[in-house]
Enzyme design. Structure first.
Site, mmCIF file in Angstrom:
data_model
loop_
_atom_site.group_PDB
_atom_site.id
_atom_site.type_symbol
_atom_site.label_atom_id
_atom_site.label_comp_id
_atom_site.label_asym_id
_atom_site.label_seq_id
_atom_site.Cartn_x
_atom_site.Cartn_y
_atom_site.Cartn_z
ATOM 1 N N GLU A 96 12.720 -79.521 95.017
ATOM 2 C CA GLU A 96 12.848 -78.983 96.365
ATOM 3 C C GLU A 96 11.674 -78.054 96.650
ATOM 4 O O GLU A 96 11.162 -77.383 95.752
ATOM 5 C CB GLU A 96 14.163 -78.203 96.521
ATOM 6 N N SER A 148 14.927 -78.104 100.343
ATOM 7 C CA SER A 148 16.234 -77.475 100.298
ATOM 8 C C SER A 148 16.887 -77.583 101.666
ATOM 9 O O SER A 148 16.210 -77.657 102.695
ATOM 10 C CB SER A 148 16.079 -76.006 99.916
#
Length: 555
Positions: A442, A468
């Site tokens: 992420e 994210s």
């Protein structure tokens, strides 16, 4: 019952002796045995209360005439794993979680399962296991964290990552940063915005494997304990009625989930996870179908990081049931889908009403007429890419700018913090895909740094990695094919102009096809970043982000 394999007949006397060693009575052995998969650990804030959830589940199972047996799985806290080597293991942990639940259930002959996850990859990993095993199953999460407060304003984890960028830009002091970090995460639970964990917990309701309220009841509310007891009771009802996950996880159920996702403006990671769960259920959802869904579904919510509201606000506004009831007015949901309540989705939501139209907009007054996620295609994303359109400022919905190319997240963060990224740039982070990362890290740190420095309305970021759920801005991930597989993202050079058109669903490098082909002739795959251990095996087996980053089929 499946548990007869470990307890019925004289041949199972050795097995029963081991059950007696556990302290089981004859009555407990006679009853259906229900596996309680608890992902609790002492490193994840979303897991602090899972012991209480598990005890409530077990109470419910016993009330309904079953014998609960608790076991554990691993779990990764994405926030703690962020921005270092640990993040490579996050997505990869999803497969280990699914495998561990499968292993425990099959080895011990459980008749049913109650799955207790919280946080990013644990929720989809357990849902994948439920689909794969196809024994009566229900999911009950630990619930969401309450938002913090700083100087009278709501605060959360994404605020903290952006605060680091603000510090680097000289906008705040280290003392202020410390005060913020003390305020951002005030309770247990999955972090308080519409991030991946909360998105997936919400969608578990829509898919039909979670009870109404599973996605939005805060972790610290006693209502969460009561819901856990009902989950334990309900799994016994599923067993009696022989309702299994694949009866629930139909294609229509997945379409419903994507519809809700579009209305919520959920995490881009849901594309990976819903496709992976569908894969386990034997359901195919082509990536291009997601754009078709998005074109029909209005965006009704802007929760953090896209807006000021949090999961607790969604709960008080009527929750997922109210959102679905509003969407049902457009006749875009299949309300006949069966759920773990034993009732249809339509029956579950028919009495739900929106209690706060600021948090959940009406279909007559949407944030936008199209959904929160978009799939972009083009000459550097031939198999697609994903962006949370609902979290992109209007200024950046269409953007053209010069590429600033980095072969890892770490290189990009260093350049951002050193002030080397200018307004108008398109930051390209590659070799961070499922194979190249490996593990498809992420990118919350670079995106938050840009936002904290006030560049989120001027700078775009594209990657073959992922973002994210806490990311906002023109951040386009899951670019497929990835660089490690020779995807065109590997061919971009510094200064190349990249054209982004989110409404038009396009992502292109402004050079000729002939030039691209010439660059491809000179492409050389780099050495793997990890050559031993689980991640080396993962890189060898994982497929493209466009397929959900699942493992390749065994031939």
């Amino acid at each position: 019952m499946l548990s007869d394999n470990i307890k019925k007949g004289p041949e199972k006397a050795p097995h029963r002796s081991l059950l007696y060693a556990l302290g089981f009575t004859d009555e407990e052995i006679e009853r259906p045995i229900i596996g309680i998969a608890n992902s609790k650990s002492e490193i994840i804030p979303g897991h602090m209360n899972l012991d209480k959830i598990a005890e409530a589940v077990k109470a419910g199972v016993r009330m309904a005439g079953g014998t609960p047996v608790e076991f554990s799985t691993i779990g990764v806290c994405d926030g703690i794993a962020m921005n270092h080597k640990g993040m490579k293991y996050s997505l990869a942990s999803r497969e280990l979680i699914a495998d561990s639940v499968e292993t425990m259930a099959m080895a011990h002959g459980f008749d049913g399962l109650v799955l207790i996850p919280n946080c990013d990859k644990i929720v989809p990993g357990m849902l994948m296991a439920a689909a794969r095993l196809n024994i009566p199953s229900i999911i009950i999460s630990g619930g969401s964290m309450l938002a913090g407060t700083y100087k009278g304003n709501p605060y959360d984890l994404s605020s903290m990552f952006e605060a680091v960028g603000s510090l680097k830009a000289g906008k705040i002091t280290e003392e202020e940063l410390h005060d913020m970090e003390m305020a951002a995460c005030p309770t247990c639970g999955s972090c308080s915005g519409m991030y991946t964990a909360n998105t997936m917990n919400c969608l578990s309701e829509v898919l039909g494997l979670g009870l109404p309220g599973n996605g939005t009841i805060p972790a610290v509310y006693s209502e969460r304990i009561r819901l856990a007891k009902y989950a334990g009771i309900k799994v016994m009802d599923l067993l009696k009625k022989d309702i299994k996950p694949k009866d629930i996880l139909t294609k229509d159920a997945f379409i419903n989930a994507f519809c809700a996702d579009m209305a919520l403006g959920g995490s881009t990671n849901t594309v990976l996870h819903l496709k992976a769960i569908a894969h386990e259920a034997g359901v195919e959802i082509p990536l291009e179908e997601i754009n078709v869904i998005s074109s029909k579904v209005p965006n009704l919510c802007k929760l953090s990081p896209a807006g000021k509201y949090h999961i607790e606000d969604l709960y008080h506004a009527g929750g997922i049931s109210a959102l679905l009831n509003e969407l049902s007015k457009l006749s875009i949901l299949n309300t006949e889908c069966i759920t773990v309540t034993g009732k249809t989705l339509g029956e579950n939501i028919k009495n739900a009403v929106i209690k706060n139209y600021d948090v959940i907009h009406s279909i007559e007054n949407p944030y936008s007429k199209t959904g929160g996620l978009a799939i972009l295609y083009g000459n550097i994303a031939k198999d697609g890419s994903v962006v949370k359109a609902s979290a992109v400022s209007n200024e950046m919905l269409q953007h053209s700018g010069p590429a600033r190319v980095f072969d890892s997240e770490d290189e990009a963060i260093k350049a951002i913090y050193e002030g080397k990224i200018e307004k108008g740039d398109v930051v390209v982070i590659r070799y961070e895909g499922p194979k190249g990362g490996p593990g498809m890290r992420e990118m919350l740190s670079p995106t938050s740094a840009l936002a904290g420095m006030g560049l989120d309305k001027d700078v775009a970021l594209i990657t073959d990695g992922r973002f994210s759920g806490a990311t906002r801005g023109a951040c386009i991930g899951h670019v497929s094919p990835e660089a490690m597989e020779g995807g065109e993202i590997a061919l971009i050079k510094d200064g190349d102009i990249i054209d982004i058109d989110i409404p038009g669903r396009k992502l292109n490098l402004r050079i000729s096809d002939d030039e691209l082909k010439e660059r491809l002739k000179n492409f050389k795959k780099p050495e793997p970043k990890i050559k031993t251990g689980y991640m080396a095996r993962y890189a060898n087996e994982v497929t493209s982000a466009s397929t959900g980053a699942v493992f390749a089929e065994v031939k």
